[in-house]
Design an enzyme around this catalytic site. Structure first.
Site, PDB file in Angstrom:
ATOM      1  N   CYS A   1      39.237  52.656  37.063  1.00  0.00           N
ATOM      2  CA  CYS A   1      38.390  51.486  37.326  1.00  0.00           C
ATOM      3  C   CYS A   1      39.166  50.233  37.712  1.00  0.00           C
ATOM      4  O   CYS A   1      39.574  50.095  38.862  1.00  0.00           O
ATOM      5  CB  CYS A   1      37.457  51.237  36.142  1.00  0.00           C
ATOM      6  SG  CYS A   1      35.973  50.294  36.619  1.00  0.00           S
TER       7      CYS A   1
ATOM      8  N   GLU B   1      34.966  57.320  34.576  1.00  0.00           N
ATOM      9  CA  GLU B   1      35.720  56.704  33.488  1.00  0.00           C
ATOM     10  C   GLU B   1      35.041  56.990  32.142  1.00  0.00           C
ATOM     11  O   GLU B   1      33.824  56.902  32.021  1.00  0.00           O
ATOM     12  CB  GLU B   1      35.784  55.198  33.728  1.00  0.00           C
ATOM     13  CG  GLU B   1      36.512  54.403  32.664  1.00  0.00           C
ATOM     14  CD  GLU B   1      36.522  52.900  32.944  1.00  0.00           C
ATOM     15  OE1 GLU B   1      37.353  52.199  32.355  1.00  0.00           O
ATOM     16  OE2 GLU B   1      35.701  52.445  33.783  1.00  0.00           O
TER      17      GLU B   1
ATOM     18  N   LYS C   1      45.120  53.569  31.872  1.00  0.00           N
ATOM     19  CA  LYS C   1      44.663  52.398  32.620  1.00  0.00           C
ATOM     20  C   LYS C   1      45.659  51.256  32.433  1.00  0.00           C
ATOM     21  O   LYS C   1      46.040  50.920  31.306  1.00  0.00           O
ATOM     22  CB  LYS C   1      43.273  51.996  32.114  1.00  0.00           C
ATOM     23  CG  LYS C   1      42.541  50.965  32.953  1.00  0.00           C
ATOM     24  CD  LYS C   1      41.110  50.810  32.412  1.00  0.00           C
ATOM     25  CE  LYS C   1      40.264  49.877  33.237  1.00  0.00           C
ATOM     26  NZ  LYS C   1      38.866  49.822  32.729  1.00  0.00           N
TER      27      LYS C   1
END
Length: 554
Positions: A150, A45, A114
């Site tokens: 994540c 990330e 994300k």
């Protein structure tokens, strides 16, 4: 339809914001992936710039510079080598995303933003980023990759969406900070996602120190049958090839190396080593300096420093007062000898006399108290900071979490310093780590094998030695009791009544509660230090200084 896919996992240690340096690191990882025969190289990330970028992403110039590096790396993939999957910021109109980019064929093949933004503990992504839409799979060379960033895999919604829309694997880019026991939590959650979706899972993680945070790497692969196929090493960079084959039941990763999981004490020690090494190295300090008292905290701090940096970059100073025992001087000298570090002695008696003379008119008619004790600590801090200023070595402060919790430390005295490796380590753990280090030389340590501190340092009663026959237990409960209470109050957010119900003395619990609250103003002025536990001061636990809540149940 192809039957085999080779993915190289690159757990990398970036120097946050050093964009050209990081781009070279990504190029090197891609070259290693090509050498291994990879079709795709996966980086963590925000791997284009390091994580967490904090308010750097509020600077348009920073986001634009990241975009330039991503475009340049994308253009390089026209060479026919492996594609590159990496993380970074993505601005689209007024929106700013934490995103994954698939680079190949000389261009950006796909982006995914994300969706789940963490906003707890050390994370505050909701104030920095916009949430992306629920992502769909990315088609890549005949395979359908379910790419997550994540937090997207910590909750079930995004993995389930990817599975329902045809993904063949879950591939997660991560920068998940270290804390003791967190890998067990990650594995348990990964198993849950595998069970829920029926898909194999890949966890590719960042490694290295960034200010107070440490990232341990420990990337891994779980097959759909929940078996661990690959486990990358803890606390160091690695590029590892994983080979996937399509069978009757979907994609299966061939078994690969399984790096052993370090013990809790080994993880803690390695976290302190890496945090200090990267803080010193990435900020350009030539080394560190610290006061060596003959006590356990400074001895353990010195050992970590030598293991992280090498003895040649660690300088110790003994600063005796009239209350310093011969035993302490002997023990400090022996620690320096065992670690092979330079050590000098600068008595603080002249400074004490100068302050006594200067303050005599103002203090006339008032008995000596802790004020005079604190002057000793501040004299030491002044001398150490002067040496740091003169020679450029960063001052390493040596206080532990038990002391910082209850304010058993002196502002502008023993709290002086640029960094602390023990800031998030309770005193009882300091004892355990010291015994462990005497018995183990950590992998990658620059310090010596064998004993690094005399047994007497570990076994003698701790003392600040600011007055005759002083011990810590004159002012504090026994450390085994204190640390149980603090763990309940800090990590557990437990009430007084809950701790009393566990058999802890009510008056002691109340006393510790009050000391913990009163010391908040000191902790606000403490140097940064390595996060080890789930509730580190500053990063995780933020309480008001002005606070009238007493903890009493009415």
């Amino acid at each position: 339809m192809p039957e085999t896919l080779k993915i190289a996992l690159a757990q990398l240690n970036p120097r946050l914001g050093a964009l050209d340096e990081i781009a070279q690191k990504l190029r090197a990882a891609r070259e290693e992936g090509a050498r291994l025969g990879a079709d795709l190289v996966v980086a963590p990330e925000f791997s284009i710039c390091g994580y967490p970028p904090e308010d750097l992403v509020r600077k348009p110039a920073f986001v634009a510079a990241c975009a330039e590096r991503i475009a340049a790396l994308a253009a390089e993939t026209a060479d026919g080598g492996p594609a590159l999957l990496l993380g970074g910021p993505w601005r689209e109109g007024e929106k700013l995303y934490n995103a994954a980019f698939l680079l190949g064929e000389g261009k950006i093949l796909a982006r995914r933003a994300k969706h789940e933004l963490p906003n707890y503990g050390v994370f505050d992504e909701k104030r920095l980023f916009d949430a992306g839409p629920a992502p769909g799979p990315i088609a890549f060379r005949g395979f359908r990759l379910g790419v997550l960033v994540c937090e997207d895999w910590w909750l079930p919604a995004v993995p389930e969406t990817l599975a329902e829309s045809g993904a063949e694997m879950l591939l997660s880019l991560n920068a998940s900070p270290f804390e003791v026991g967190k890998q067990d939590q990650r594995i348990a959650l990964a198993v849950s996602r595998v069970v829920e979706t029926g898909l194999p899972f890949v966890f590719c993680a960042q490694v290295g120190g960034q200010d107070e945070l440490v990232f341990e790497g420990a990337s891994f692969v779980l097959n759909a049958d929940r078996t661990l196929a690959h486990q990358l090493p803890w606390f160091r960079e690695a590029v590892t090839l994983t080979t996937w084959r399509r069978g009757e039941n979907g994609l299966v990763c061939e078994p690969g190396p399984l790096a052993p999981e370090p013990s809790v004490l080994a993880q803690t020690y390695h976290g302190m080593m890496l945090g200090l090494a990267d803080y010193v190295g990435k900020n350009g300090f030539p080394g560190v300096i610290l006061g060596l008292s003959g006590g356990i905290d400074s001895a353990l701090s010195a050992a970590v420093a030598v293991d992280a940096l090498g003895a040649e970059r660690v300088r110790a100073v003994m600063l005796p007062s009239p209350y310093t025992s011969r035993e302490s001087l002997e023990d400090a000298a022996e620690v320096a000898r065992l670690l092979g570090i330079a050590c000098e002695t600068i008595p603080i008696t002249p400074a004490m006399a100068a302050f006594e003379q200067a303050l005599a008119p103002a203090f006339a008619g008032h008995a000596a108290d802790t004020t005079e004790e604190n002057i000793q600590s501040r004299a030491r801090g002044l001398i150490l900071m002067a040496l740091s200023n003169k020679f450029g070595q960063m001052l390493l402060t040596t206080g532990n979490k038990s002391e910082m919790s209850v304010g058993y430390a002196t502002l502008y005295g023993d709290m002086c310093g640029g960094y602390s490796v023990l800031k998030d380590v309770y005193k009882t753990t300091v004892f355990a780590l010291s015994r462990w280090r005497n018995d183990h030389r950590p992998e990658g340590a620059r310090g010596p094998a064998g004993m690094v501190m005399p047994t007497r340092v570990i076994e003698k009663p701790p003392s600040a030695e600011l007055k005759p026959n002083q011990t810590d237990q004159d002012s504090l409960p026994p450390y085994d009791v204190l640390d149980r209470i603090l763990a309940g109050l800090v990590e557990g957010e437990a009430s007084v009544e809950a701790l009393v119900a566990k058999g802890l003395p009510r008056e002691t619990v109340l006393r510790v509660w009050k000391m913990l609250d009163r010391a908040e103003y000191k902790r606000r002025q403490a140097p940064p230090g390595v996060k080890i536990t789930p509730r580190a001061f500053g990063r995780d636990r933020r309480y008001p200084i002005t606070n009238g809540f007493t903890g009493l149940v009415r």
